[in-house]
Design a protein around this motif. Structure first.
Motif, short mmCIF file in Angstrom:
data_model
loop_
_atom_site.label_atom_id
_atom_site.label_comp_id
_atom_site.label_asym_id
_atom_site.label_seq_id
_atom_site.Cartn_x
_atom_site.Cartn_y
_atom_site.Cartn_z
N LEU A 84 136.29 171.93 4.64
CA LEU A 84 137.02 172.70 5.66
C LEU A 84 138.45 172.96 5.23
CD1 LEU A 84 137.11 174.02 8.41
CD2 LEU A 84 137.55 171.77 9.43
N ALA A 85 139.07 171.99 4.57
CA ALA A 85 140.42 172.20 4.06
C ALA A 85 140.45 173.35 3.05
CB ALA A 85 140.95 170.91 3.42
N MET A 86 139.41 173.45 2.22
CA MET A 86 139.34 174.55 1.27
C MET A 86 139.19 175.89 1.99
SD MET A 86 137.20 173.13 -2.03
CE MET A 86 135.87 172.32 -1.18
N VAL A 87 138.39 175.90 3.06
CA VAL A 87 138.24 177.12 3.87
C VAL A 87 139.58 177.53 4.45
CG1 VAL A 87 137.23 178.07 5.98
CG2 VAL A 87 135.81 176.74 4.41
N ILE A 88 140.32 176.56 5.01
CA ILE A 88 141.61 176.85 5.62
C ILE A 88 142.61 177.33 4.59
CG2 ILE A 88 143.56 175.79 6.84
CD1 ILE A 88 141.52 173.95 8.20
N TRP A 89 142.53 176.80 3.36
CA TRP A 89 143.43 177.26 2.29
C TRP A 89 143.10 178.68 1.86
CZ3 TRP A 89 142.59 178.90 -2.75
CH2 TRP A 89 143.72 178.98 -3.56
N ALA A 90 141.82 178.99 1.74
CA ALA A 90 141.43 180.28 1.17
C ALA A 90 141.48 181.43 2.18
CB ALA A 90 140.02 180.17 0.59
N LEU A 91 141.16 181.16 3.44
CA LEU A 91 141.02 182.26 4.41
C LEU A 91 142.27 183.13 4.54
CD1 LEU A 91 138.90 180.99 7.45
CD2 LEU A 91 138.41 182.90 5.91
N PRO A 92 143.46 182.57 4.81
CA PRO A 92 144.62 183.46 4.97
C PRO A 92 144.97 184.21 3.70
CG PRO A 92 145.30 181.15 4.96
CD PRO A 92 143.81 181.16 5.03
N ARG A 93 144.73 183.61 2.55
CA ARG A 93 145.04 184.29 1.29
C ARG A 93 144.08 185.46 1.06
NH1 ARG A 93 146.61 179.17 1.10
NH2 ARG A 93 148.46 178.61 -0.15
N LEU A 94 142.81 185.24 1.30
CA LEU A 94 141.85 186.34 1.16
C LEU A 94 142.11 187.42 2.20
CD1 LEU A 94 138.57 184.32 0.49
CD2 LEU A 94 139.68 185.91 -1.10
N ALA A 95 142.47 187.01 3.40
CA ALA A 95 142.74 187.98 4.46
C ALA A 95 143.90 188.90 4.07
CB ALA A 95 143.06 187.25 5.77
N ARG A 96 144.95 188.34 3.51
CA ARG A 96 146.08 189.18 3.09
C ARG A 96 145.65 190.15 2.00
NH1 ARG A 96 148.79 184.04 3.45
NH2 ARG A 96 150.18 183.99 5.26
N ARG A 97 144.80 189.71 1.09
CA ARG A 97 144.34 190.60 0.02
C ARG A 97 143.56 191.79 0.58
NH1 ARG A 97 145.08 188.48 -4.95
NH2 ARG A 97 145.28 186.20 -5.14
N PHE A 98 142.82 191.55 1.66
CA PHE A 98 141.99 192.61 2.21
C PHE A 98 142.60 193.25 3.45
CE2 PHE A 98 139.13 190.23 -0.46
CZ PHE A 98 138.33 191.20 -1.02
N GLY A 99 143.89 193.02 3.66
CA GLY A 99 144.60 193.71 4.72
C GLY A 99 144.26 193.24 6.12
N VAL A 100 143.74 192.03 6.26
CA VAL A 100 143.39 191.49 7.57
C VAL A 100 144.45 190.50 8.00
CG1 VAL A 100 141.65 190.12 8.83
CG2 VAL A 100 140.94 191.84 7.16
N SER A 101 144.71 190.41 9.29
CA SER A 101 145.67 189.44 9.81
C SER A 101 145.23 188.03 9.43
CB SER A 101 145.76 189.56 11.33
OG SER A 101 146.39 188.42 11.88
N PRO A 102 146.06 187.27 8.68
CA PRO A 102 145.66 185.90 8.29
C PRO A 102 145.48 184.97 9.48
CG PRO A 102 147.94 186.35 7.69
CD PRO A 102 147.36 187.65 8.11
N VAL A 103 146.27 185.16 10.53
CA VAL A 103 146.12 184.33 11.73
C VAL A 103 144.78 184.60 12.40
CG1 VAL A 103 147.04 183.87 14.03
CG2 VAL A 103 148.59 184.10 12.10
N SER A 104 144.43 185.87 12.48
CA SER A 104 143.14 186.22 13.08
C SER A 104 141.99 185.66 12.24
CB SER A 104 143.01 187.75 13.18
OG SER A 104 141.76 188.12 13.73
N ALA A 105 142.14 185.68 10.92
CA ALA A 105 141.10 185.14 10.05
C ALA A 105 140.93 183.64 10.26
CB ALA A 105 141.43 185.44 8.59
N LEU A 106 142.04 182.91 10.39
CA LEU A 106 141.96 181.48 10.64
C LEU A 106 141.36 181.19 12.00
CD1 LEU A 106 145.34 180.10 9.23
CD2 LEU A 106 143.04 179.50 8.47
N TRP A 107 141.72 181.99 12.99
CA TRP A 107 141.18 181.79 14.34
C TRP A 107 139.67 181.95 14.35
CZ3 TRP A 107 138.72 185.52 17.44
CH2 TRP A 107 138.41 185.09 18.73
#
Length: 538
Positions: A215-238
């Protein structure tokens, strides 16, 4: 819907109109504090309720403890506690979604979301495993490896004996079946068993630590991938990390999907670290320094995820599409990239399989779960329906044949959908990360067996790749519905059918009282255009 994400543009930051969300004002911060506490109380209630409602070990160490042992004797009360916790966590998550919705003038920040996650997860670390008993299978199968036997040819009952402490916790249906898990996971499990022996509670705690690492790896990767694909990182984490299905099935349920999905997303992010942004018309720059190395590192990490659970391997296909597009997108590029990633996959998987001492026996057991015929799998349900229709029409009982036929059709449809998504991604019609999420969902939904936590294979990548607000709303509804529909039970309550209705009534009553107390602090929904909230990316 998701295919249109690459053609609808906004000006910056993944927000409509190019406006970045500002920090929460004082009133909204108070609302966030209430939402955090509401969810934390829910986590505490679920933890307490799990003492009597969860999938406790056969020899329950809590049973004789003062006060805590009462819950294992008062099943209805314990289950009411657990359901109240489930309802409160889901409601808190929905309220948090209002404060993290893309397009808001002010929204929750990434650090605020991370702190909220820590508050909600901390009590759940101490829960009795609930929603599933799979963790006891992990322990038994890992013990088989630790004893030097082959977990891919024998089940716990045959290898350990039915009276072994680790066998007794395994559901009856899985005691005779070999392990369906990859060599990396069983190697980690063997290390757990070396440390904890046949102590079930310590073994569960160690496997939960592995799930938390994933889960820690998911939390680390999600906002970074979201920024790459133009998605709100907060929304991706939520949507992808604070999702109740993640909390209930990866943290409380201790499923190894956490480790597999975490490795898959981390590998995808690492592989993109040196990838330049390109458009369909180019220009296509020469190789950057370290670019090929990061592709290899990312592919290797994704392969490690596949060595836990094989669906993670599909990420290599969509990573390959991105690399091929970066090179020009011709079929020659596709073949060259496929060859390179294939070598990395083969080398890493062979090293993992042979290095573990287990070999490739796991390939023959990948379909072990298909021995269970569940209505939750659409293709299996279709087979049941067709078979029963034959009985009604007087054609005889051909349910098994109908299920086999429908599952065969599903085994073709799922990969075909994934192949179409790969092709659309190559043609710039679809974001590759979005295609990965939908492709994983298609392969698993059309598979022989489906469990609620399988949805996470699709939901977590889509949280970072699909920013369309209609998708976000649909995913929210499905996640909340499944989270509430599947109870945190670990037993059949000895046929006492009155337990569940009374527990539901008690939980709903307490939850309504709790909502009434905080109603003035519930964030209000704000209207946001239903169009995309993401920017086009490569």
């Amino acid at each position: 819907m998701v295919a249109g994400d690459t053609t609808r543009a906004v000006r910056a930051g993944g927000q409509p109109g190019g406006v970045e969300s500002g920090p929460l004002d004082e009133r909204e911060r108070r609302q966030l504090d209430v939402v955090r506490r509401f969810g934390t109380v829910g986590s505490l209630l679920l933890t307490i309720g799990s003492l009597g409602a969860g999938a406790a070990p056969v020899f329950n160490p809590v049973f004789r403890l003062p006060v805590l042992g009462l819950f294992s004797r008062m099943t209805t009360v314990a289950l009411a506690f657990a359901f109240t916790g489930v309802f409160m966590i889901v409601l808190a998550w929905l309220a948090l979604g209002r404060l993290s919705r893309p397009g808001r003038a002010r929204a929750v920040s990434v650090p605020q979301m991370a702190r909220t996650l820590v508050m909600w997860i901390a009590p759940l670390v101490f829960t009795v495993p609930s929603f599933s008993r799979d963790v006891y299978s992990y322990l038994a199968q890992s013990e088989i490896v630790a004893m030097g036997q082959d977990p891919y040819t024998v089940g716990p009952a045959q290898a350990l004996g039915v009276n072994h402490p680790l066998t007794q916790g395994v559901p009856t249906m899985w005691r005779e079946t070999p392990s369906p898990y990859g060599p990396l996971f069983l190697t980690l499990g063997k290390a757990v068993n070396w440390l904890t022996g046949d102590h079930v509670v310590l073994g569960v705690a160690a496997h939960r630590a592995l799930a938390l690492l994933g889960l820690a790896m998911v939390i680390w990767a999600l906002p970074r991938l979201a920024r790459r694909f133009g998605v709100s990182p907060v929304s991706a984490l939520w949507l992808g990390a604070a999702n109740p299905l993640v909390l209930f099935h990866l943290v409380v349920g201790v499923h190894n999907e956490a480790l597999a999905i975490g490795l898959m997303l981390v590998g995808f992010e690492l592989a993109l670290r040196r990838m330049p942004k390109v458009t369909p018309d180019g220009p296509f720059p020469p190789w950057q320094r370290g670019e090929l190395l990061w592709y290899a590192v990312g592919a290797a990490v994704i392969t490690l995820g596949a060595a836990v659970k094989i669906p993670a391997a599909l990420a290599l296909g969509f990573l390959g599409v991105m690399i091929a597009r970066r090179m020009g997108g011709t079929w020659k590029n596709v073949l060259a990239v496929a060859g390179g990633l294939g070598v990395v996959f083969a080398v890493v998987l062979t090293a993992t399989s042979l290095g573990s001492g287990l070999g490739y026996g796991w390939v023959a057991t990948l379909n072990t779960a298909a021995t269970i015929k569940s209505w939750m799998a659409p293709m299996t349900a279709l087979g049941f329906g067709a078979g029963w229709l034959g009985i009604v029409l007087g054609l005889g009982n051909h349910i098994d044949a109908a299920i086999t036929a429908s599952r065969t059709v599903g085994a073709v449809i799922g990969p075909l959908i994934a192949a179409k998504l790969l092709l659309d991604s190559l043609r710039w019609k679809l974001r590759p990360l979005t295609g990965l999420g939908v492709g994983l969902g298609a392969v698993l939904v059309f598979g022989a067996t489906v469990q609620p936590w399988y949805l996470l294979w699709a939901a977590v990548p889509l949280a970072a790749g699909a920013g369309n607000t209609r998708f976000r709303t649909a995913a929210m509804v499905v996640s909340a519905g499944l989270a509430v529909a599947l109870g945190p039970t670990g037993a059949t309550f000895d046929g006492r059918v009155f337990v569940l209705p009374y527990a539901y009534i008690g939980a709903i009553t307490v939850t309504l009282v709790a909502v009434t107390l905080v109603r003035k602090h519930i964030p209000r929904a704000e209207w946001t255009p239903a169009g995309a909230v993401t920017a086009p990316t490569s």
